[in-house]
Design an enzyme around this catalytic site. Structure first.
Site, PDB file in Angstrom:
ATOM      1  CG  ASP A  58      45.752  23.655  41.726  1.00  0.00           C
ATOM      2  OD1 ASP A  58      45.794  23.659  42.969  1.00  0.00           O
ATOM      3  OD2 ASP A  58      44.763  23.268  41.083  1.00  0.00           O
ATOM      4  CG  ASP A  94      33.339  29.152  34.311  1.00  0.00           C
ATOM      5  OD1 ASP A  94      32.929  28.116  33.760  1.00  0.00           O
ATOM      6  OD2 ASP A  94      34.104  29.947  33.731  1.00  0.00           O
TER       7      ASP A  94
END
Length: 733
Positions: free
Chosen positions: A136, A451
């Site tokens: 990223d 998550d």
């Protein structure tokens, strides 16, 4: 005969752990808490503000303890048999492995390289594996490092398989693995050659990092020309491709940097995970996907086999949506150890562990949104219009997704390069618009703790999750540094968890209208309320100082029999937690340090996480994903470092407030002789100061170990306001 016999044996067994003594102590502590609350309530009218505040705080602590007892009540683990798996299943299912990194400075490429090398070398058929690395940061340094690592991997992977190397991350293997003089000459020579090659790899990456601004962006590096971290097109590069499916080659290795544009939300790690899912779905479309953070290397070479035992070993093969391996750290083994040993194993015995964002083996069809009650309809064709609306407008990807949802497992794909054009398309920043990605499909958006949110929604669909705890540990990473970096990480966790709690996908609604089990709901509430705990903890910590300053008390007098309730509660709880550390093989020092850090983190990082989440709810701020620095350091480095961050204002204020309370109590004792505060108030005040001792020491030190003057000034002002408020309350009473 052997194969017939092994086919009848299970691939895994459930191991229920007896915890009779722990249960008894849990109940005793709960009973004492309830007795204390009853005593508070029955004598409330005879006492003042401090007594009432203590009652409110202890009510919160009792609720938290109920949540903890629920989590710990039924500990369960799984024992796996990889050898039986290899004997029973001739064609093991393919596995796609994801590695995510987001900052080449905070997450040095050598760390990512070691994680990738450890994954490429696991004990699993090479032609069944593919490794995808998401960058990223769009860093040419990361790409260069992976290219160099792929060259080294062609030597490293055969070396590991030939000599059955157990630790397959080179930076952890070479320092402590030099063969003895009695070893064969071939092993000794190969080891020296391999170490020399790794040192060469490390030096190349180190030299490239020093001259990263002078990279020659030609050839393969041309795609990085005119790119910025938050403004660049999609880059997908096949670094290594095992076209022949040969067992003596290395698995596929693919580099991905998704498109980013300033005006397009990229959803942080969740967005990166979804791009990895789509690109891998086009290229290899493995039915199982492993994801790890860039610092979590594979510490157990059999981990993929271990996880497949759980995924393939249940009677209907549909028991687990994902298999989670707990997090452990090589530089701080005690971090999370107690949490995994008692809370973690206990939650396994309910509906399964939470998704922790790393070290998890997911079923691809579940990630695509498959519900447990849809299994019986798996294989039926979905309408193309429905798939377009759900998965986006890539017909090639829709075809692979349809195969996954129909239960058709992907085979080996020898030519992944042919999917490059479509891979670029599904990695574009605008691909998800009008689709269900991040809402019903993939890693879910809406919280920085993506998550936990994703795992919660999976559990709310009725799925269970498995727990893989092999020996040695499956994955090891580097713990976040002490000081500001660690506090920022804790703040991000607290904020993200509260975002889930305040959302429409909270566990209470998931239990009422979904299929989340009640006890699993309580387990989620235990973790989602981390940030909320800062308020009662901060108030309770301030109570002893308040009572000393106002000449009052929040505890029974020493001569009163009821003083035995809080005294027994304190002693039993501390001995109980100490027993847990000793049983886990940890030291008394670790117990005390973690006890102190729990108080510090709760009243600082979690407090700021609560404030941040509240500001987000009222629209005064936006969610920000802060990357935690990953650095290799010796395990004995555990000093608290200070800076002018606001994280250290609460702890410094607490110390100054209690020091002011001592001074007030001493002056009163000299002038009046007797006072209303009891021995218990002073004992609690001393205990608080001991817990925050790093701050007391920081007042008298300089450099990074000393508290900056700006923080001391802010804390002094807050402490003076608190003392003045106490005096006002005293005069009112």
């Amino acid at each position: 005969m052997a194969n017939t016999k092994s086919s009848c044996l299970p691939l895994y067994e459930k191991v229920f752990h007896k915890n009779t003594y722990h249960r008894a102590l849990d109940v005793i502590i709960l009973f004492l808490l309830l007795c204390l609350l009853f005593y508070r309530l029955s004598t409330l009218k005879n006492h003042g503000f401090a007594w009432f505040l203590a009652f409110l705080c202890e009510s919160c602590f009792t609720f938290i303890w109920i949540l903890i007892v629920n989590c710990k009540w039924t500990p369960l683990t799984y024992k796996t048999y990889p050898q039986r798996l290899q004997e029973r299943i001739q064609e093991l299912p393919p596995v796609d492995m994801f590695v995510t990194t987001a900052d080449a400075e905070l997450e040095p490429p050598i760390i990512t390289v070691n994680t990738v090398l450890s994954l490429l070398a696991v004990d699993y058929p090479v032609h069944k594996l593919a490794c995808y690395v998401s960058d990223d940061a769009c860093s040419p340094l990361n790409f260069y490092s992976l290219v160099e690592a792929s060259k080294f991997a062609k030597l490293w992977v055969p070396f590991c398989k030939k000599y059955n190397v157990q630790i397959r991350a080179p930076f952890r293997y070479f320092p402590d693995s030099e063969p003895s003089d009695s070893s064969s000459g071939e092993l000794l020579q190969d080891w020296k050659n391999m170490k020399k090659e790794y040192e060469k790899l490390s030096q190349n990456i180190e030299h490239a990092a020093k001259r990263s601004s002078l990279f020659d962006l030609t050839g393969e590096m041309t795609v990085f020309s005119n790119t910025e971290r938050m403004n660049h097109p999609t880059i997908v590069k096949v670094i290594s491709e095992n076209r022949g499916g040969l067992s003596d080659e290395i698995p596929h290795l693919v580099y991905i940097s998704r498109e980013k544009r300033p005006k397009h939300p990229h959803h942080y790690k969740a967005g990166a995970m979804n791009v990895l899912t789509r690109v891998s779905g086009l290229m290899t479309n493995a039915p199982f996907m492993l994801n790890v953070d860039c610092d979590m290397y594979a510490n157990n070479p059999e981990i993929v086999l271990q996880a497949m035992c759980l995924h393939l070993g249940s009677k209907n093969e549909n028991e687990f949506a994902f298999i989670q391996s707990p997090q452990y750290f090589y530089d701080r083994p005690e971090n999370l150890c107690i949490l995994n040993e008692y809370i973690g194993k206990g939650i396994v015995g309910i509906q399964g562990p939470f998704y922790q964002g790393t070290g998890a083996f997911h079923r691809r069809d579940v990630v695509y949104g498959l519900c447990l009650d849809q299994i019986e309809h798996q294989g039926e064709h979905a309408l193309e219009d429905e798939l377009l609306k759900k998965f986006g407008n890539s017909k090639e990807f829709i075809k692979s997704a349809a195969q996954t949802l129909e239960g058709k497992t992907g085979g080996y794909s020898s030519n992944i390069s042919r999917s490059l054009d479509e891979a670029h398309r599904v990695a574009d920043c605008g691909y998800e618009y009008g689709s269900s990605w991040g809402d019903e499909v993939g890693c879910l958006y809406g919280a920085t703790a993506e998550d936990n949110l994703t795992g919660l929604v999976i559990h709310s669909k009725g799925w269970r999750s498995g727990y893989c705890l092999p020996i040695p540990h499956a994955f090891l990473g580097c713990a976040s540094p002490s000081g500001p970096a660690g506090m920022r990480q804790q703040k991000r966790w607290a904020t993200g968890l509260l975002e889930i709690l305040f959302s429409k996908r909270n566990p209470i609604l998931a239990t009422l209208i979904g299929k989340l089990q009640f006890r699993q709901c309580l387990a989620y509430l235990w973790i989602l309320t981390w940030g909320l705990r800062s308020i009662p903890e901060l108030c309770y910590i301030a109570l002893p100082a308040y009572c000393i300053i106002t000449n009052s008390t929040f505890l029974p007098k020493v001569q009163e029999p009821t003083v035995l309730i809080p005294l027994a509660l304190f002693v039993i709880y501390k001995l109980y937690t100490l027993l847990e550390y000793i049983q886990a093989g940890l030291s008394i020092r670790s117990w005390w340090v973690n006890n102190c850090m729990a108080r510090i983190v709760t009243t600082s990082a979690w407090l700021f996480g609560l404030v941040n989440a509240a500001l987000e709810q009222f629209g005064f701020s936006e969610a920000v994903f802060e990357i935690t620095q990953k650095i290799h350091r010796p395990s004995d480095v555990d000093e608290v470092m200070f800076d002018d961050s606001p994280f250290f204002v609460p702890g410094t204020t607490i110390i100054l407030v209690h020091l002011a309370a001592w001074a007030t109590g001493l002056l009163r004792l000299q002038s009046q002789g007797a006072h209303g505060s009891g021995l218990g108030d002073y004992f609690c005040s001393v205990y608080v100061v001991l817990c925050f001792f790093p701050f007391l020491r920081g007042l008298f030190m300089t450099g990074k170990k000393g508290i900056p003057w700006s923080t001391i000034c802010k804390s002094t002002a807050l402490a003076l306001l608190f003392v003045q408020w106490c005096k006002m309350m005293s005069s009112v009473n």
